[in-house]
Design an enzyme around this catalytic site. Sequence first.
Site, PDB file in Angstrom:
ATOM      1  CG  HIS A 290      -2.041  -1.065   0.984  1.00  0.00           C
ATOM      2  ND1 HIS A 290      -3.054  -0.939   0.062  1.00  0.00           N
ATOM      3  CD2 HIS A 290      -2.211  -2.278   1.566  1.00  0.00           C
ATOM      4  CE1 HIS A 290      -3.818  -2.011   0.105  1.00  0.00           C
ATOM      5  NE2 HIS A 290      -3.330  -2.839   1.005  1.00  0.00           N
TER       6      HIS A 290
ATOM      7  CG  HIS B 250       0.736  -9.616  -4.789  1.00  0.00           C
ATOM      8  ND1 HIS B 250      -0.628  -9.795  -4.659  1.00  0.00           N
ATOM      9  CD2 HIS B 250       1.090 -10.295  -5.911  1.00  0.00           C
ATOM     10  CE1 HIS B 250      -1.070 -10.545  -5.652  1.00  0.00           C
ATOM     11  NE2 HIS B 250      -0.043 -10.847  -6.437  1.00  0.00           N
TER      12      HIS B 250
ATOM     13  NE  ARG C   4      -2.892  -7.482  -8.378  1.00  0.00           N
ATOM     14  CZ  ARG C   4      -3.858  -8.185  -7.752  1.00  0.00           C
ATOM     15  NH1 ARG C   4      -3.806  -8.351  -6.436  1.00  0.00           N
ATOM     16  NH2 ARG C   4      -4.844  -8.710  -8.440  1.00  0.00           N
TER      17      ARG C   4
ATOM     18  CD  GLU D 163       1.278 -11.735  -0.418  1.00  0.00           C
ATOM     19  OE1 GLU D 163       0.933 -12.053   0.727  1.00  0.00           O
ATOM     20  OE2 GLU D 163       0.724 -10.825  -1.086  1.00  0.00           O
TER      21      GLU D 163
ATOM     22  CG  HIS E 182      -7.103 -11.314   2.772  1.00  0.00           C
ATOM     23  ND1 HIS E 182      -6.385 -10.748   1.742  1.00  0.00           N
ATOM     24  CD2 HIS E 182      -8.391 -10.983   2.549  1.00  0.00           C
ATOM     25  CE1 HIS E 182      -7.216 -10.115   0.924  1.00  0.00           C
ATOM     26  NE2 HIS E 182      -8.438 -10.241   1.396  1.00  0.00           N
ATOM     27  N   GLY E 183      -7.019  -9.262   5.742  1.00  0.00           N
ATOM     28  CA  GLY E 183      -8.072  -8.550   6.452  1.00  0.00           C
ATOM     29  C   GLY E 183      -7.849  -8.396   7.942  1.00  0.00           C
TER      30      GLY E 183
END
EC number: 2.6.99.2
Length: 245
Positions: free
Chosen positions: A10, A43, A45, A70, A190-191
């Site tokens: 982020h 990550h 992507r 990731e 996650h979360g």
Amino acid sequence: MASLGVNIDHIANVREARKTFEPDPVKMVLLAELGGADGITVHLREDRRHIQDRDLNLLKETVHTRLNLEMAATEEMTSIALNLKPDMVTLVPEKREEVTTEGGLDVIKNKNKLKEIIQRLSGEDIPVSLFVDPVQAQLENCAEVKAAWIELHTGKYAITKNKARDLELSILKENTAKAKSYGLRVNAGHGLTYQNVEPIAAIEGIEELNIGHTIISRALSVGLSQAVKEMKSLIINPRKDNFLL
């Protein structure tokens, strides 16, 4: 006691919003590690929406703890991982239209493909973790494809409340124990937030929690090192029934 892997995607999201050079996630890693991060997770992507190849190469040289990459189970990403040699690769499902990873890998459906990628990475001494939903059939297949680790998807737990959350917590506990019985080592993520992390951190057998968004959000108020420190303190001394809603 579980360790803490801090996901810094982020930070890169903010940078890429303007396609500029700051904030630089590579420079932020030191602050996360000073705050107590046991590892750094990124990550890469396929669409390069946040972390860039440049970031990976610099992180490999600057991370003092552990670098967890990731990535999707593709030939491109496998080649990148083989060249980079991170401390761990976590294979995750990926859709271009999703905002964030929405569920676990279907190991049953992609068994042969995953087995081949795991063999290639493991052959270069790169441990592989599979990001999966807490479902027994998936865990059995994780063991069959020779994954060393799994990361249990805690997203459903994170979005439920009260009795529904208690049920999801029980499912995570049960499947952590099952995974261990299959010879798998277990991470989770996650979360997870400052409000819901403690019951997960208290699950016996979970070795690391990978957490990003809530830490970066908190860092806007208190700074990254302090935000990491606060999360680490919750993980070190978790209360099993602590839900701050």
